[in-house]
Write an enzyme that holds these catalytic residues in place. Sequence first.
Site, PDB file in Angstrom:
ATOM      1  CB  ALA A   1      -0.967  -0.008   1.173  1.00 26.25           C
TER       2      ALA A   1
ATOM      3  CG  HIS B   1       2.210   6.143   1.947  1.00 29.19           C
ATOM      4  ND1 HIS B   1       3.339   6.711   2.508  1.00 29.19           N
ATOM      5  CD2 HIS B   1       1.747   5.263   2.873  1.00 29.19           C
ATOM      6  CE1 HIS B   1       3.536   6.230   3.708  1.00 29.19           C
ATOM      7  NE2 HIS B   1       2.594   5.331   3.960  1.00 29.19           N
TER       8      HIS B   1
ATOM      9  CG  HIS C   1       5.814   3.005   1.811  1.00 30.00           C
ATOM     10  ND1 HIS C   1       4.451   3.178   1.770  1.00 30.00           N
ATOM     11  CD2 HIS C   1       6.059   2.243   2.905  1.00 30.00           C
ATOM     12  CE1 HIS C   1       3.896   2.541   2.783  1.00 30.00           C
ATOM     13  NE2 HIS C   1       4.844   1.971   3.496  1.00 30.00           N
TER      14      HIS C   1
ATOM     15  CD  GLN D   1       3.928  -6.075  11.480  1.00 24.91           C
ATOM     16  OE1 GLN D   1       4.967  -6.593  11.074  1.00 24.91           O
ATOM     17  NE2 GLN D   1       3.664  -4.785  11.324  1.00 24.91           N
TER      18      GLN D   1
ATOM     19  N   GLY E   1      11.238   4.360   8.287  1.00 21.78           N
ATOM     20  CA  GLY E   1      10.719   5.691   8.565  1.00 21.78           C
ATOM     21  C   GLY E   1      10.642   5.965  10.058  1.00 21.78           C
TER      22      GLY E   1
ATOM     23  CG  ASP F   1       5.498   2.881  12.334  1.00 18.15           C
ATOM     24  OD1 ASP F   1       4.440   3.004  12.974  1.00 18.15           O
ATOM     25  OD2 ASP F   1       5.534   2.730  11.100  1.00 18.15           O
TER      26      ASP F   1
ATOM     27  NE  ARG G   1      -3.314   0.108  10.717  1.00 19.08           N
ATOM     28  CZ  ARG G   1      -2.150  -0.478  10.934  1.00 19.08           C
ATOM     29  NH1 ARG G   1      -1.043   0.245  10.861  1.00 19.08           N
ATOM     30  NH2 ARG G   1      -2.064  -1.770  11.200  1.00 19.08           N
TER      31      ARG G   1
END
EC number: 6.3.2.1
Length: 311
Positions: free
Chosen positions: A45, A47, A50, A75, A161, A164, A201
């Site tokens: 997914a 974006h 990334h 996870q 990144g 997180d 998300r």
Amino acid sequence: MTRRDTPKFTAGQLNVYTRPGDVAAVTRALRATGRRIVLVPTMGALHEGHLTLIRAAKRVTGAVVVVSIFVNPLQFAANEDLGAYPRTLDADLDALRAEGVDIAFTPTADDMYPNGMRTTVHPGPLGAELEGALRPTHFAGVLTVVLKLFNTVRPDRAYFGEKDFQQLALIRQMVTDLDLEVEIQGVPIVREPDGLAMSSRNRYLDAVQREQAGALSAALLAGMYAAGEGTAAAVDAARAVLDEVPAIEVDYLEVRDAMLGPAPEVGMGRMLVAGRLGATRLLDNIAIDIGVPSGPGRQAEFDEHELPWRN
């Protein structure tokens, strides 16, 4: 025993492998020619956040850039959104081709865990705090899959990144504690124009929630400006912003040091926030200077602070 030939690799195009043994053989062969292997782990997914990681990886001289796309079931807890997590493999591969990525590694859960998910990496005390207090099995799942990716790809360097931030800290901890020969590079958060940290998300948010979500980064910004008066002042300023948007259910708002230990009285720290808007959980964080008086010229310093959402 029959020797398997190294799978085909074609320079100048995206090479897609699903089997761990195939990508391991290819990266081993490339490393033997003097190339550096650089890994960008993702759950797909893709974006702009990334893509920023990928562009940073591509700047490494002589790099072969490997992007993994794997939604890791280990996870996710039983009550979390594994089934609903966005999967856009075709679009992701198109994006990787457009960025000039060399290798996409797209395993299935059976490829990654052929014997089931029975052995995991314990994250230690930090893994039970912040995110770990709410998601007690999460970081064991993250560290396990990252270690498996490192063992398979054998990268010289890997990019993650800073959104997180606790995950990044724990990966660095694992690399140090387990003597892994890989350099970890953190990349600053990429934000939408209103400050919302980019996340796969975010697509779950409706129009009203999307507008409300901007309060997270606004709260961090308020905390950053108030941090000269100390940790409590920073938290109070951030909390005041969040209180204006009751739709955000705040899971935590804390200040820690740069390694996520206790916040210093004076010096660099990290403010972290997590909350829910409806069914969507959002994370964010920012570096702050704690206990440094404002004084003449201090405002100008803050005005030059790296704030990607200032346009």
